[in-house]
Design an enzyme around this catalytic site. Structure first.
Site, short mmCIF file in Angstrom:
data_model
loop_
_atom_site.label_atom_id
_atom_site.label_comp_id
_atom_site.label_asym_id
_atom_site.label_seq_id
_atom_site.Cartn_x
_atom_site.Cartn_y
_atom_site.Cartn_z
N LYS A 265 -14.91 11.87 33.57
CA LYS A 265 -14.84 10.56 32.90
C LYS A 265 -16.22 10.16 32.36
O LYS A 265 -16.32 9.56 31.29
CB LYS A 265 -14.31 9.51 33.87
CG LYS A 265 -12.85 9.69 34.26
CD LYS A 265 -11.93 9.44 33.07
CE LYS A 265 -10.46 9.63 33.42
NZ LYS A 265 -9.95 8.62 34.34
N CYS A 456 12.43 12.31 8.19
CA CYS A 456 11.97 10.93 8.34
C CYS A 456 11.59 10.45 6.95
O CYS A 456 11.43 11.25 6.03
CB CYS A 456 10.80 10.81 9.32
SG CYS A 456 9.25 11.50 8.71
#
EC number: 2.8.1.4
Length: 484
Positions: A265, A456
Site C-alpha cells: 500500500k 451495445c
C-alpha cells in the site's frame, strides 16, 4: 416539455458570488451531458433554478434519465407551461389537467408565485382548491398527506403545472471542487468511493495498479468507464494504468511476510502521489474502511499515509461492508465487483495489524526502488472516452460485423434501463438480453456451439466484454454493429 431543475440545498445557502459560480458550472455540465446525446434541447440558467426544454417529445425519457444522474441537482420538476389572464383562467387550466386524476382522491393545492399580481399565493390555493372540490364530486380536500398534491408555479403571466417530481443525485456540480485521483481496483469499495467524490463535485481521475494481467485491466476499465459514463460525462478524465507485477515480485522476494500488505500500500500511494503531482491533482482517494482488513487499522493507515506526498482521502472509512455493497448495487458496479479477484489480499499470509514504523522502514530498505520508479515511468495514460480504441491496440483484436448467419445469436449487453428505453428488435435474428456485468458468470452456461455477437449502443462495452471473453479462451464472440 419543460423541466425545472432545483439545486442541491447546500448550493442555495452559499454567498451570492459562490452560488452564481456553482449554478453557472451546473448549467454548463447539464449542457455538456445533454448535447452528447441530442441537439434538440435548450438549457437556460436562472437565479435559483435551471430550465431544460425538450424540443422532441420522444427524447423526454432520455433527457430525464441523464438529468437524474447529474451531480448538483436536488430534484427535477416535469412541468407544463401555459399563459393565463385571470385567477379563474388558472383554475380552468388546472381543472383540465387534473379532473381525471382527482376522482375518488383526497387532494390539496400548493402554489408558488413570483411577480406582481392582484392575488396572493394563498388566494390561488383557496380559489383553485375550492373550484376543484365543487367540480369533482368524489374529490375531497385534505391538507396533510393527501393522495394528490396539485402544484402550481406562477411567474409573471405564465403558470407551470407540475406533472411529476423526480429526485436528483444531489451533491455539488462536478468542477466546483478540485480534482482527485481514485485508486481503483475493480472491487466494491473503490467504485463506491469514486462515485462519492463525483457526487461531491470533484472530477475523478482513475489510477489502476495492475496485479493480474490483461483481463484484470479490462475488468477495471469496464468499471471506470461505467462510473464515468453514468455520472460524469460532462468532463474529460484520465485513466492511468501502472503495471505493478514487478513491484509485487520485489516485495514477495525481499520483504518480510507480515509486512507485505502495508509495504504494498505504501508503494501504491508513493506511485499515485507522483501521478497526482504531474497533473496538479490535490488528493488521492482510496476505498479503505476502518478495520475491514488487516492493513486498514489506524496504525497501519497512518504508516501508509506517511509514504504519500499527497493528501489521502477515505470516504468509506466508517462505512459497513453491507452499506458499501448496497451503494455499489445502487450505482451499478456490484456485479462487476463480484467478478473481480482481490489480488492485494493474497500476497501476505500473516499480515500485521499494528505495523511498527522502524520495522517497515527496515523492510523497505531491502526493496529496490528503481523497480517502483520504472513502473511509474512506464505507466499508460488514457482519455477514458477512448478506452475501447486503446484496448483494441493492447489486446487481441475482436472482429466486428453487421452480417448474420444461422449460427449467430445477438447478445444485448446493455444495462436493463437502456434495454427498456430502446429495446433491440431485429427481424430474423435471435436476441438474448444479458447485461454486461453478468457475462463473466453466465456466458459459460450459453450454448457454445453458437457464435455470439455482443451489442451495445456505442460499441465501447461490447468491445471490452468481447476482449475479456477472448482472454478467458472463448473464440465464439464478435462485436455486432447495427446495419446502417
Amino acid at each position: 416539455m419543460k423541466f425545472i431543475i432545483k439545486l442541491f440545498p447546500e448550493i442555495m445557502i452559499k454567498s451570492d458570488s459562490v452560488r452564481k459560480r456553482f449554478i453557472k458550472i451546473l448549467t454548463s455540465n447539464i449542457r455538456n451531458v445533454l448535447l452528447r446525446e441530442t441537439e434538440q434541447v435548450a438549457v437556460v440558467r436562472n437565479w435559483d433554478f435551471i430550465e431544460v426544454r425538450a424540443k422532441v417529445a420522444e427524447e423526454i425519457p432520455l433527457i430525464l434519465d441523464l438529468l437524474k444522474r447529474t451531480p448538483g441537482i436536488h430534484h427535477i420538476l416535469e412541468v407544463q407551461e401555459m399563459p393565463f389572464t385571470s385567477l379563474h383562467d388558472i383554475f380552468e387550466h388546472t381543472f383540465a389537467k387534473y379532473q381525471n386524476q382527482l376522482v375518488d382522491k383526497t387532494f390539496c393545492v400548493r402554489v408558488r408565485r413570483k411577480g406582481k399580481h392582484e392575488f396572493s399565493s394563498l388566494d390561488v390555493e383557496k380559489y383553485v382548491g375550492g373550484g376543484l372540490n365543487q367540480r369533482i364530486e368524489s374529490a375531497r380536500v385534505k391538507l396533510t398527506k393527501p393522495d394528490v398534491t396539485v402544484r402550481i408555479d406562477i411567474n409573471g403571466d405564465k403558470m407551470l403545472l407540475v406533472e411529476a417530481r423526480h429526485e436528483g443525485l444531489g451533491g455539488y456540480p462536478i468542477g466546483t471542487q478540485e480534482d482527485v485521483l481514485s485508486l481503483i481496483s475493480g472491487g466494491f469499495d473503490s467504485g463506491v468511493s469514486s462515485y462519492m467524490f463525483i457526487r461531491r463535485g470533484s472530477r475523478v481521475h482513475y489510477c489502476f495498479f495492475n496485479l493480474g494481467g490483461a483481463s484484470h485491466e479490462i475488468g477495471v476499465k469496464q468499471m471506470a468507464y461505467h462510473i464515468w459514463s453514468r455520472y460524469s460525462t460532462s468532463h474529460k478524465v484520465r485513466f492511468v494504468a501502472i503495471n505493478f507485477e514487478s513491484v509485487v515480485g520485489e516485495i514477495l522476494e525481499k520483504v518480510d511476510n507480515g509486512q507485505m500488505g502495508v509495504v504494498l500500500k505504501r508503494m501504491m500511494v508513493r506511485a499515485a502521489s507522483q501521478i497526482a503531482e504531474r497533473f496538479a491533482i490535490q488528493a488521492i482517494v482510496t476505498g479503505e474502511a476502518l478495520g475491514q482488513v488487516s492493513s486498514q487499522t489506524l496504525t497501519n493507515l497512518r504508516l501508509i499515509d506517511k509514504a504519500a506526498d499527497s493528501l489521502v482521502l477515505r470516504p468509506l472509512i466508517t462505512h459497513d461492508k453491507e452499506k458499501i455493497i448496497a451503494l455499489a448495487k445502487q450505482i451499478g458496479t456490484d456485479d462487476i465487483a463480484k467478478s473481480m479477484p482481490e489480488f492485494c489480499g493474497v500476497i501476505s499470509k500473516n499480515p500485521t495489524v499494528k505495523a511498527i514504523e522502524s520495522k517497515i522502514v527496515e523492510e523497505e530498505g531491502h526493496f529496490d526502488f528503481d523497480v517502483l520508479e520504472k513502473a511509474v515511468q512506464n505507466a499508460t495514460y488514457l482519455d477514458i472516452r477512448e478506452i475501447a480504441l486503446q484496448t483494441e491496440k493492447d489486446v487481441v483484436a475482436v472482429e466486428a460485423t453487421s452480417a448474420l448467419t444461422e449460427k449467430d445469436i445477438i447478445l444485448d449487453i446493455r444495462s436493463p434501463e437502456e434495454m427498456d428505453e430502446k429495446p433491440l428488435v431485429l427481424a430474423q435474428a435471435q436476441v438474448i438480453e444479458l447485461p454486461f456485468y453478468k457475462l463473466s458468470t453466465q456466458f459459460a452456461h450459453l450454448d457454445q456451439s453458437k457464435n455470439y455477437l455482443l451489442y451495445c449502443e456505442r460499441g465501447v462495452m461490447s468491445k471490452l466484454q468481447a476482449l475479456y471473453l477472448k482472454e478467458k479462451g472463448y473464440q465464439n464472440v464478435k462485436v455486432f454493429n447495427l446495419p446502417k
